[in-house]
Design a protein around this motif. Structure first.
Motif, short mmCIF file in Angstrom:
data_model
loop_
_atom_site.label_atom_id
_atom_site.label_comp_id
_atom_site.label_asym_id
_atom_site.label_seq_id
_atom_site.Cartn_x
_atom_site.Cartn_y
_atom_site.Cartn_z
N ILE A 213 35.60 52.33 33.49
CA ILE A 213 36.66 51.31 33.92
C ILE A 213 36.43 50.63 35.18
O ILE A 213 36.84 49.53 35.36
CB ILE A 213 37.91 51.96 34.10
N PHE B 53 41.34 51.08 41.07
CA PHE B 53 40.66 50.08 40.09
C PHE B 53 41.29 48.80 40.45
O PHE B 53 41.80 48.32 41.36
CB PHE B 53 41.26 50.59 38.65
N PRO B 54 40.53 47.55 39.83
CA PRO B 54 40.95 46.37 40.41
C PRO B 54 42.41 46.02 40.29
O PRO B 54 42.60 45.09 40.87
CB PRO B 54 40.35 45.44 39.19
N MET C 159 43.47 42.98 44.36
CA MET C 159 44.59 43.80 43.97
C MET C 159 44.15 45.33 43.88
O MET C 159 45.09 46.02 43.61
CB MET C 159 45.05 43.39 42.46
N ASP D 142 33.45 46.32 36.03
CA ASP D 142 33.47 45.29 36.09
C ASP D 142 33.98 44.81 37.65
O ASP D 142 34.08 43.92 37.97
CB ASP D 142 34.35 44.58 35.25
N GLN E 109 33.76 44.47 41.56
CA GLN E 109 32.57 43.86 42.56
C GLN E 109 32.56 45.05 43.78
O GLN E 109 33.43 45.58 44.20
CB GLN E 109 32.87 42.81 43.21
#
Lengths: 240, 439
Positions: free
Chosen positions: B3, B129-130, B191, B6, B8
């Motif tokens: 997960i 996570f993002p 976020m 993606d 950065q």
């Protein structure tokens, strides 16, 4: 059997159970709960499919807001209200079958196209703009901007429509807190009404409270036990 | 199957822990939450006690520290009363939903930088996570179900009203809370909680985004159903609100959930606005303040500041009226946050856009200022008019003469009326001629 498939088999079964439970439940609130359960499981599936933004919005918007509003309405309607078994909409079964089948066909064709046609895969899609969220943002605010705005206008119109339907015109200006308290202090009864039975021989609900001078207070009784003018006449007749 | 693929930069450090370290972190977070709950209950009773000129619990353990533990044991061993009219399945599930969701949120709170646990270098955070801040919102919205279902399943009127109130209240305040996050997202350009903390390396967002912080702080009190916004359990009007019909362990779970939620929202406030685990100013001069296990200390110190504010509010403020509370949420907090987001967004866009000259900016700002002043002048005129009417009415009341025995009872003067000298006849033990002479 890697982690992804373990999660899939657990949540997929739960989601299907939730969907079936929604149909089978007799109580509307239970149905709503099953739907919420299915939605949370779908959100977990989205997480494993590397769509974290979709997963969280699924929970925040659908489970948190939409289903909660459903529950809200069901609770206001009443805990024990029974289901009506009379169909008020004419031919709704036929229409429901038709649209259900049509929607199923649409879904099947969409899934079939993703399986059959060649696609670039997740890495390429996410790589274009440096991440999943950035990619979604780019699509929404560039390519599908018009559709996005039209949808939001539609939602706002619906909300406004609901407000207009529920709106009731005020004929008199609303009383402010100052006015209310002023009115209250200008009546003869500023304090709360006395309870029935205060200082009396019984504390039954139909026994009037005794005022400091010993006279019974009719104001302490519930409306249906009060001596109205009619009762007064009747009692006078009896005593005389 | 990653997960984090993606994400950065920094997020790549998450998701590579061996199973032992993950288990250790999970158990550690659970233990911290339970300990914090016990400590917060104790602190609340002691602090509120001090504020009310009492001592508070001081018998069990040093300073009464073990009091909440003993109370918890007592609560769990009490008789469990299940009323007749309840919907038993939902009635049992509701407290479980409340308690489990309360614990889930802490998974994404960064407690510190990378440390070494048994030779394995790992961040002091279970996962990230993002969209982890949105995850917090999502879990909070599931937590509402616990309260709403408890109210519904109790099969009784007061809990139902409490449940309805709480669902309306938490949904409304969640909007204000979500909007207060947006400005932080714009500045951190992420976020994820760990990157938001990383973004506050030089300047905390409380300085940059003070309005967002104020809105979040108000919304977090509303979101946790704490005084002065504890309307779902207002004992004066709803007995106990949603948990009226609960007893024993099920009640204890609601109690636990409330305190864990307090800790969680405080931790979110720390993470988003107070620099997370970063050391506050004078300590941050020390070179190794932000390395190793020290940051956990700064983090929990900040969390305790928020918890103290929660207790302070409870000890100070009376409960708000429900309609005023909702009006405040929808008509003040949400519009103010929307305007503030507009300002922040516009400011950031203009700052990054070199083509707009400063002069044009100043002219536009001046025009906006003039419009704003004009609008506020109109409001001022209307307020003046209302005040005039009010004053006229009071003068009218004052012009009527003050009768201290209106209706046969002694009454105080109305606003504007001047009280006169008492008409009471002086009482003396002697016979009347003496009184006459004195007057």
């Amino acid at each position: 059997m890697n982690g992804e498939s373990v999660v899939f088999w657990i949540t997929a079964i739960f989601a299907v159970v939730g969907a079936l439970g929604m149909i089978v439940s007799r109580k509307a609130v239970h149905s709503a709960l099953w739907v919420a359960f299915a939605m949370v499981n779908l959100a977990v599936l989205y997480f494993t499919l590397q769509a974290p933004f979709l997963a969280t919005t699924q929970i925040v918007v659908y489970t948190g807001a939409v289903m909660m509003l459903f529950l809200f309405v069901l609770m206001i309607v009443g805990v024990d209200s029974s289901d009506s078994l009379i169909e008020t909409l004419k031919g709704q079964r036929l229409l429901a079958t038709f649209f259900g089948l049509a929607f199923g066909g649409l879904l099947l064709s969409a899934i079939a196209s993703t399986v059959a046609l060649r696609n670039n895969g997740l890495d390429v899609a996410n790589g274009d703009y440096g991440g999943n969220i950035q990619g979604i943002a780019h699509l929404i605010f560039n390519r599908y901007l018009l559709a996005f705005e039209v949808t939001s206008a539609l939602l706002i119109t619906a909300a406004l429509g609901a407000m207009v339907l529920a709106h009731r015109e005020r004929w008199t200006p609303r009383k402010t807190q100052i006015e209310l308290s002023r009115e209250r202090t200008h009546t003869s009864q500023v304090t709360p009404l006395p309870n029935p039975g205060v200082l009396a021989r019984h504390n039954a609900v139909d026994t009037p409270a005794l005022l400091p001078d010993g006279s019974p207070s009719q104001a302490s009784l519930p409306q249906q036990f009060r001596e109205t003018a009619q009762n007064d006449d009747a009692s006078k007749e009896v005593t005389s | 199957m990653n997960i984090y693929a993606d994400a950065q930069g920094d997020l790549a450090i998450f998701g590579n822990d061996p199973i032992g370290v993950i288990l250790l972190k999970v158990v550690g977070i659970f233990a911290i939450m339970v300990l914090m709950t016990l400590l917060t209950i104790w602190a609340e009773r002691r602090v509120v006690g001090r504020m009310q000129m009492r001592i508070g619990p001081n018998r069990v353990g040093p300073f009464g520290l073990l009091q909440s533990l003993m109370d918890g044991i007592k609560l769990a061993l009490k008789e469990e009363i299940i009323p007749k009219g309840v919907h038993i399945a939902v009635y049992c599930i509701a407290p479980v939903i409340s308690a489990t969701t309360a614990f889930l949120t802490f998974a994404v709170i960064p407690l510190g930088p990378e440390v070494s646990i048994f030779g394995h270098v790992t961040p002091l955070q279970l996962t990230d996570f993002p969209v982890s801040v949105l995850y917090v919102l999502a879990i909070a919205s599931i937590g509402i179900y616990g309260i709403v279902l408890a109210g519904w399943a109790s099969g009784s009127t007061y809990p139902l009203l409490g449940g309805l109130r709480s669902s309306a209240q938490m949904i409304s305040y969640e909007i204000a809370m979500g909007l207060s996050f947006v400005a932080v997202f714009m500045y951190a350009q992420s976020m994820s909680t760990s990157q938001i903390v990383a973004g506050q390396e030089h300047l905390w967002y409380i300085v940059l985004l003070l309005p967002s912080f104020v809105i979040y702080t108000i919304a977090m009190v509303g979101e946790t159903n704490r005084a002065p916004f504890d309307l779902p359990e207002a004992e004066g009007e709803l007995v106990g609100g949603f948990h009226t019909e609960y007893s024993s362990l099920k009640f204890a779970l609601f109690f636990l959930a409330e305190y864990v939620n307090m800790v969680t929202v405080s931790a979110m406030a720390t993470t988003l606005f107070l620099g997370g685990w970063r050391a506050p100013y004078p300590i941050s001069m020390w070179a190794s303040a932000n390395t190793g296990w020290w940051p956990m200390l700064w983090f929990f110190a900040k969390v305790f500041v928020f918890l103290f504010v929660f207790i302070w509010l409870r000890g100070t403020l009376p409960r708000m009226r429900y309609d005023q509370f909702m009006k405040f949420g929808w008509k003040v907090l949400i519009p103010v946050s929307l305007v503030w987001i507009m300002i922040v967004g516009a400011a950031r866009q203009l700052k990054s856009d070199e083509s707009v000259p400063t002069r044009t900016l100043l002219i536009v700002a001046a025009i906006l200022l003039v419009i704003g002043v004009g609008i506020s002048y109109i409001f001022e005129l209307r307020a003046q008019k209302r005040a005039d009417i009010e004053q006229a009415r009071e003068e009218l009341e004052a012009s009527t003469e003050f009768d201290p025995f209106a209706g046969g009872f002694p009454v105080p003067p109305m606003p504007g009326q001047t009280p006169q000298a008492s008409r009471r006849i002086p009482v003396t033990l002697a016979s009347s001629p003496v009184t006459g002479e004195e007057q």
